[in-house]
Design an enzyme around this catalytic site. Structure first.
Site, PDB file in Angstrom:
ATOM      1  NE  ARG A 241      -4.336  -1.385   0.255  1.00 22.23           N
ATOM      2  CZ  ARG A 241      -4.335  -2.702  -0.689  1.00 22.23           C
ATOM      3  NH1 ARG A 241      -3.539  -2.723  -1.674  1.00 22.23           N
ATOM      4  NH2 ARG A 241      -5.525  -3.242  -0.798  1.00 22.23           N
TER       5      ARG A 241
ATOM      6  CD  GLU B 287      -2.625   3.282  -5.436  1.00 23.84           C
ATOM      7  OE1 GLU B 287      -3.787   2.768  -5.611  1.00 23.84           O
ATOM      8  OE2 GLU B 287      -1.752   2.693  -4.966  1.00 23.84           O
TER       9      GLU B 287
ATOM     10  CG  HIS C 257      -3.127  -0.742  -6.740  1.00 22.86           C
ATOM     11  ND1 HIS C 257      -3.487   0.114  -5.601  1.00 22.86           N
ATOM     12  CD2 HIS C 257      -3.173  -2.033  -6.456  1.00 22.86           C
ATOM     13  CE1 HIS C 257      -3.640  -0.948  -4.702  1.00 22.86           C
ATOM     14  NE2 HIS C 257      -3.521  -2.069  -5.214  1.00 22.86           N
TER      15      HIS C 257
END
Ligand code: GLV
Length: 324
Positions: free
Chosen positions: A238, A267, A285
């Protein structure tokens, strides 16, 4: 009447069909995340919500789900869900562990290979028509084979990284809240180290922790300063586990050699300076993004929902205390 289920984003066909056999499914068919207001508008009378890692399932969203029995997150990470609020309202929360372990480790290894051997940079060079012929010093990178890998967080994905690293004859250090059993250490030929020791010794530092208050900015200025100047930092866990600002400074000043990032602090925003650096590999991601794994993850999420609809405790329950 069939139970009503809300799915925030299109999922693969076969798990969707399985869910549709047992439930009346409302699904967001737009090619973008379902806005929170829409989720809030649609949640009343839904008994299950199938959410994605990018959805923010806040207390406010959960509060509108008066009939909600389960939030099945289609991801292994669940930092996007207010678990405490769900627990208060006795809503089950589930995730999709195991099925994405190897796929995520594969992608993290792609980050290692890509950044050390300058794969994306060399690809850009070829596409730009800059290649004029073989050169003895063209795109020299760093060896991976025989180097030291430092794994921070030795859970399922951390172990899958160790398994891959063995094939590259790497020395492997790991750190976690406590050492694992000796037999597991022997199986993966890994050695426990403190975070400091690991940062000082590893040529590749890879993060495989979940995002919690304790792991937020686990890697900041001080930690980056402990790494070798020749070392690379990889993150497919993360974004907020790394202080992105501090990372930019470390990369600019040559404190570390490079970074491979699949996740970012905010993000889809990427710190603009990173976009200009050749020694970073940036991915959007996609750790678990293969056809096979995304289908398996959706099956896991759907099966968690179906078990709740049958009145059972879902297999991947994250807040089992709601059943006590
Ligand atoms: C992806 O980021 C996941 O948590 O599954």
């Amino acid at each position: 009447m069939a139970p009503k289920v809300l799915v925030t984003r299109i999922i693969p066909e076969r798990p969707l069909a399985l869910l549709q056999e047992k439930a009346e499914v409302s699904i967001n068919l737009e090619d973008q995340a379902m806005p929170a207001e829409e989720m809030i508008a649609q949640l009343p009378r839904k008994v299950a919500l199938l959410s994605m890692g990018g959805d923010q399932i806040s207390a406010k969203v959960l509060e509108t789900g008066k009939d909600l029995k389960i939030v099945a997150n289609d991801a292994v990470g669940f930092n996007n869900i207010d678990l405490a609020a769900a627990t208060r309202w006795k809503i089950a929360v589930t995730n999709t562990p195991d099925v994405l372990t190897d796929t995520t480790a594969d992608l993290t290894f792609a980050l290692i290979l890509g950044v050390a051997r300058r794969v994306a940079e060399a690809d850009r060079f070829v596409r730009a028509g800059k290649w004029v012929g073989w050169k003895p010093d063209l795109f020299l990178g760093s060896d991976i084979y025989g180097k030291t890998l430092g794994i921070i967080g030795f859970g399922r994905i951390g172990m899958a990284m160790a398994q891959r690293a063995l094939g590259f004859k790497m020395q492997i250090l790991y750190t976690d809240v406590r050492p694992i059993e000796r037999s597991v250490e022997e199986r993966y030929r890994v050695k426990f180290a403190s975070l400091k020791e690991l940062l000082r010794e590893a040529d590749f530092v890879t993060l495989h922790v979940s995002l919690t208050p304790e792991t937020t900015h686990l890697i900041a200025r001080e930690e980056l300063g402990m790494m070798k100047r020749t070392a690379f930092l990889l993150n497919a866990s993360r974004g907020p586990v790394i202080d992105e600002k501090a990372l930019v400074e470390a990369l600019k000043s040559g404190m570390i050699a490079g970074a491979g990032l699949d996740v970012f602090e905010e993000e889809p925003r990427v710190t603009p300076e990173l976009l200009l650096m050749e020694n970073v590999l940036l991915l959007p991601h996609i750790g678990s993004a293969t056809f096979e794994t995304r289908e398996k993850m959706a099956f896991v999420a759907v099966n968690n929902i179906l078990s709740v609809l049958r009145g059972e405790i879902p297999p991947n329950i994250l807040n089992p205390e709601i059943y006590r």
